[in-house]
Structure formats: structure tokens, C-alpha cells
Write a protein that holds these residues in place. Sequence first.
Motif, PDB file in Angstrom:
ATOM      1  N   THR A  70       0.723  -1.202   0.076  1.00  0.00           N
ATOM      2  CA  THR A  70       0.051  -0.061  -0.074  1.00  0.00           C
ATOM      3  C   THR A  70       0.854   1.328   0.037  1.00  0.00           C
ATOM      4  O   THR A  70       0.438   2.220  -0.627  1.00  0.00           O
ATOM      5  CB  THR A  70      -1.092   0.122   1.279  1.00  0.00           C
ATOM      6  N   GLN A  71       2.004   1.133   0.746  1.00  0.00           N
ATOM      7  CA  GLN A  71       2.890   2.254   0.727  1.00  0.00           C
ATOM      8  C   GLN A  71       3.357   2.757  -0.675  1.00  0.00           C
ATOM      9  O   GLN A  71       3.713   3.812  -1.021  1.00  0.00           O
ATOM     10  CB  GLN A  71       3.963   2.333   1.675  1.00  0.00           C
ATOM     11  N   LYS A  74       0.951   4.653  -2.883  1.00  0.00           N
ATOM     12  CA  LYS A  74       0.849   5.929  -2.263  1.00  0.00           C
ATOM     13  C   LYS A  74       2.026   6.626  -2.881  1.00  0.00           C
ATOM     14  O   LYS A  74       1.855   7.585  -3.550  1.00  0.00           O
ATOM     15  CB  LYS A  74       0.870   6.023  -1.043  1.00  0.00           C
ATOM     16  N   ASN A  80      -4.492   6.152  -2.128  1.00  0.00           N
ATOM     17  CA  ASN A  80      -4.701   5.388  -0.755  1.00  0.00           C
ATOM     18  C   ASN A  80      -5.317   3.974  -1.106  1.00  0.00           C
ATOM     19  O   ASN A  80      -6.512   3.873  -1.731  1.00  0.00           O
ATOM     20  CB  ASN A  80      -5.242   6.125   0.010  1.00  0.00           C
ATOM     21  N   ASN A  82      -6.891   2.107   1.040  1.00  0.00           N
ATOM     22  CA  ASN A  82      -7.923   2.063   1.690  1.00  0.00           C
ATOM     23  C   ASN A  82      -9.284   2.583   1.027  1.00  0.00           C
ATOM     24  O   ASN A  82     -10.353   2.234   1.290  1.00  0.00           O
ATOM     25  CB  ASN A  82      -7.773   2.719   3.032  1.00  0.00           C
TER      26      ASN A  82
ATOM     27  N   PHE B 210      -1.982   9.112   8.924  1.00  0.00           N
ATOM     28  CA  PHE B 210      -2.795   7.748   9.170  1.00  0.00           C
ATOM     29  C   PHE B 210      -2.339   6.680   8.356  1.00  0.00           C
ATOM     30  O   PHE B 210      -2.207   5.660   8.533  1.00  0.00           O
ATOM     31  CB  PHE B 210      -4.328   8.252   8.796  1.00  0.00           C
ATOM     32  N   ASP B 211      -2.211   7.166   6.784  1.00  0.00           N
ATOM     33  CA  ASP B 211      -2.020   5.984   5.918  1.00  0.00           C
ATOM     34  C   ASP B 211      -0.841   5.345   6.296  1.00  0.00           C
ATOM     35  O   ASP B 211      -0.667   4.129   6.073  1.00  0.00           O
ATOM     36  CB  ASP B 211      -1.992   6.573   4.555  1.00  0.00           C
ATOM     37  N   GLY B 212       0.138   6.239   6.589  1.00  0.00           N
ATOM     38  CA  GLY B 212       1.503   5.769   7.039  1.00  0.00           C
ATOM     39  C   GLY B 212       1.355   4.978   8.154  1.00  0.00           C
ATOM     40  O   GLY B 212       2.262   3.452   8.081  1.00  0.00           O
ATOM     41  N   VAL B 214      -1.338   2.912   9.542  1.00  0.00           N
ATOM     42  CA  VAL B 214      -2.268   1.798   9.079  1.00  0.00           C
ATOM     43  C   VAL B 214      -1.340   0.908   8.081  1.00  0.00           C
ATOM     44  O   VAL B 214      -1.759  -0.397   8.039  1.00  0.00           O
ATOM     45  CB  VAL B 214      -3.609   2.061   8.752  1.00  0.00           C
ATOM     46  N   SER B 215      -0.522   1.234   7.392  1.00  0.00           N
ATOM     47  CA  SER B 215       0.291   0.413   6.332  1.00  0.00           C
ATOM     48  C   SER B 215       1.525  -0.315   7.147  1.00  0.00           C
ATOM     49  O   SER B 215       2.211  -0.933   6.221  1.00  0.00           O
ATOM     50  CB  SER B 215       0.502   1.010   5.087  1.00  0.00           C
TER      51      SER B 215
END
Lengths: 172, 468
Positions: A70-71, A74, A80, A82, B210-212, B214-215
Motif C-alpha cells: 500500500t505504501q 501511495k 490510498n 484504503n 494515518f495512511d503511513g 495503518v500500512s
Amino acid sequence: MDGSYGGGSRFVMKKHKINVTGFLKYGMLLVIFGYIILLLVQAGGDAPMNTVKEQVLGAVEMKGMKAAGTQDLKKYYGLNANDFEEVVLYLPDNVMSVNELLIIRLRSEGQAEQAEAAAKERLSTQKDNFEGYGVNQSKLLNSAILEGRGRYIFLVVGEDADKAYSAFRKSL
Amino acid sequence: MLFSSIVFLFTFLPVILLLYYIVPRRLKNLVLLAGSLVFYAWGEPVYIFLMVISILFNYVCGLDIAGNKENPEKARRSLIYCIVVNLCILGFFKYEGFLLESISTALRIEIPYRELPLPIGISFYTFQTLSYIIDVYRGEVKVQKNLVHFALYVTMFPQLIAGPIVQYTDIQRQLDARRESWGKFGEGVLFFIRGLSKKVLLANTIGAVFDGIVSLEPGQVSVLSAWLGCAAYMFQIYYDFSGYSDMAVGLGKMFGFEFRRNFYYPYTAKSITEFWRRWHISLSTWFRDYVYIPLGGNRVAAGKHVRNILIVWMLTGLWHGAAWNFVIWGMYYGLILLLEKYALSSVLSKLPAVIRHLYSLLIIMVGWVFFFSPTFGSAVDYLKLMMGAGAHGGVDDRSVYILLTNGVMWVILILGSTPAVHNIYERIIYGKKRVRVAVNCLIYGGLFLLCTAYLVTESYNPFLYFRF
């Protein structure tokens, strides 16, 4: 007499009007029903991600790329994970490779525009990176396949792009 | 089309504003309707027909119900028919997959189905049309005979895809007669830029934090990181959604409309009851007016009141998403509201304000975990991390880094979620008209330029509430 005729006419007109709205509200339900059937018939593109992934990965050799997370989505696409229902991403496994595969299953059709724009942007960046010195890479990037179909956005770069695309189409 | 996109800010909005202000008054609603349909079709070309047929259907049903005013039984049947059809359409597009998968799991059989993509904004515009139909039946509003006016009520682009849910009673007069003015237009621009800044500068930035978090792999998350992730989401969803609502209110003002506020500093609440009076006010109001009160509200025996609250909150959860974690999220709030009503209110009222505030924030943060987690299981796993089970220690280098590198941002987010900043700003420029204009131009102009700079480099920044 005139008065009673006039009253009767209004009555008839009113009754007629009620009947029209009554008829229309049922008629429109049929139109909505027909429209949904049409959408279902034409939609396609709604196979589960597992099926799509399995068939696409089974159809091509995954050389020159590695599974990404996922990173990376991004980082390289500005997206994202999610926000989407499911994402499959394979990125080049070395600096000279351009092989890449992205399959996004959207939550809503409204996401298609942005997801497709992000994929185009990524493709364009890669083309700029290899323009002028990576002849083979540029050739592969120029023959990359990017398509939105049903709930999916599909991008593939590599020698097997046609095979991957064909498997993607069949899997839906 | 997103409000926070270059094409909206520099093409769509200027063109629609120009057309709106140059056409004669009788054509203004038509221009706004045409613009709204283009706005919707830009992202959802397939579903524009669904929206149009839904408008026609509800328009005809409204006429039918009003036409049967003297025959209450017929009007009631027409109302039920209309509600059932609207809910079936919403149910089909939003809940088909969830329902069939739940049945498949429960019965241990495989039910094949084809799920269509969710039409954007369907939850919002379905609730709006239902409010109209029910109010026509109750005789609280006059039936709208002008199709353009009715279609505009449903499709108006400022609030079409993520609310606020505008009830027909609030807007019926404005559809027929409203006054635009430079003062109102200017106020609208300020609202819009404030909302845009909340979304682009604050929500997107803290969303990346937040993305950082939860990943990260489960073994890499410390207790502090887990709490910071939750706090980041708490601020992201507030600034994202309230930013969108501010933009909607601002755009409405630019076209002469007044929408009710949708947020009122929810994180300053000192109880969960108060929180829900401040968060997504238009949705809470809708459920209160069309579900809770018709069920009897709180003017019934305690048992029925408990039932009413739980029904409303289960539906609130389901409205947000077709998944069990949303149902649990809704029920979680239902139970806490019941606890506050029947057990905690006397205790809470004796506690110092700061403790009540901390209690509310804690409950809200736990609630967001159910909201942002894709499944119930993953929500439980995240909550365990917050409690220390399976975490990478209490505080690690990564969590300290996340806390400190975003230090200024945390302070801005906290202060911005209270009325303090706005009140101080208003106090400074209060009564000095020229100073007010100059300062507003400078600050809001600067914010707009900053947002534009961010948007040019960002390729994708959807609003969180679009998925509902």
C-alpha cells in the motif's frame, strides 16, 4: 345546468389527472427495473478480485516485477489503498525494468476517473524517466495497456502485456 | 467532479457562476440544474439516467400523494409505494452484496450475484427525496409542481454527493424566490475557501500520517503509534467532511441559498449525546424527524425507547456502509447514548468538564476504529494494539518521530477543531469594516493560493464521505 356541467368537467379532469400520475408511477417502476436489468447485462467487469488476479497472474510470466504494498501505491501512484475495495500492484524489481501491473477494484464508479488519471500520470512519469536512453523500455511503456472496465482499472507494462490484458478481459 | 480539483475551481465553477448571473431570474434554476447534471455526469455518466428517472418518479409520486389528499387511504398507499421503491433502489445498489454475502455465510451456501458499482451520492439524494415525499404526505410542504425546481432540489451540485442532507422544508421557499447579494456571495467565498483549506491543507496532510501508520506491519506498531493513527483519522475525517460541508454551504450562498450548518465543533463535546448534536447534524436530524419521532421517540415506555434508539442507530450505521463493522459502529453509539440517558448522566454531570471532555474523546476515538477498519476483526486487532496487546512496545522511535515531525500540525488540528481560533479572529477584526475586508482578502487569498499549489501536485484526493 351549466354550473353542474362545469363541476362535472372539473371532476372528470381531476380524476383523469390522478389516473395519469397513478399510471406514471407504476410505469416508471418498470423503466427503473428495465434500466437495472440493462446495467446488469452490460456491466461485466464485476468478477471477484481473486478470480481476476489468479487468471492474470497465471497468464503471464512475472519476470522483471515484484509484489508491492500500500505504501508503494501511495508513493508511485498517489493513491490510498484504503479508498478502494482491493488493489493488486506489481512494480519493477530493478531500476532498468519497467514491467508493472496494477489492478484496482473500485468501490464506486465515481473513483474511476481519479484512479485512471493516477495510472496515466505514473505511465507518463515512467516514459519521461526512460525517454532518450532506454529504447526497449520506452517501447514497452508506449505499448502499455490502461483500461477501465466495470469496477476495475487495469494497467500493464511488459512483454506479456497483451496476454495479461486478454486474461483480464476473459476473467471479468 | 471534486470540489478540490483544478477543473472544478478554474473551469466548472467560474463558467456556472457566470452563466447563473447573466441569465434572467426565470432561467437561473434551469442553469443551476443543467450545471448540476453536468457536475454529476462528469464522474458518474452511467448513473445520470438513474438519477433522472428517480427525480421523475418522486416528482410524480409527490403529485399523486398530493392529488389524493382527500382520500387518505390512497395517499398512504402511494406514500408507502414510493418509500418502498426508493429504499429498494438504494438497497439494491448499496446493500445487495452485503445482504447476499451475509446470507451465504449464515447458510454456508454460495449465492452467485453481480454487484454494480455504488452510484455516488445515492444515500444523500435518496434521503432528500424521501424527506420531500413524507413532508408532502404530512401536509408540511406544498407539492412542487415545477419539475425544474424539484429536480434542482434533488441534484443541486453543492450538496449532491456528500451532503448536507437538505430537507425540503428548509429550501422550498428558496427554490421559488431567493435573493443573491454581493455580501452573501462574499460570505460564500469565505466559507468555500475555509472548507477547501480544511480538506486540502489539513485533512489530506494528516490523512498521509494515518495512511503511513495503518500500512505498517503489525509488529512495527507501538501503542503510541496506534493512538496517533487513530487521532490522525479522527482529525482527517472531521476536516475532510466538515470541509466538504463548508464548501457546500459556501457554494450555496454564492447561488443565493442558505443551507443549515452540518458541524458545530463536535470534538469539544462533553458527552456522546452532545457529540451527536454537533456531528453530521443533517443526518441526525433526518433520522430524528423521519424514524425516531414516528417510532414514538422518547415519549414511550423505557423498553420501547431503548428499541427506538437501537433501531435508529443500527440504521445510522448501515447508512454509512454495507458492512458489519458499520452496524457495530452504529450499535456502539446507540448503546452509549442509552447508557448516558439512563445511567451515566447523573455521574457525568458531577465530573469536571475536562474529565467529561476526555471521556467523550476516548469513546469517539474507539468508535472511529470500527469506522476506518475494513472488517470487524481488523478493528478488534487495532483496538488490541491501542491497549498494548501485540504492540511494538509502548513508545518507539517511529512513534516519537511521527509525533514530533507533525508537532505543529497536531497543534493546528486541535486548535482548529475548537471555536477558539475563529472567535479570536472575529474579535480582532470585529467592527472594522475596511480592516476586515483587507485582512480577509489577504488571509483567504493566501489560503486559496496555497490550496491551489497543493492541488497542482496532488493527483488524487477523494473525500472520505463519497463512499457513502
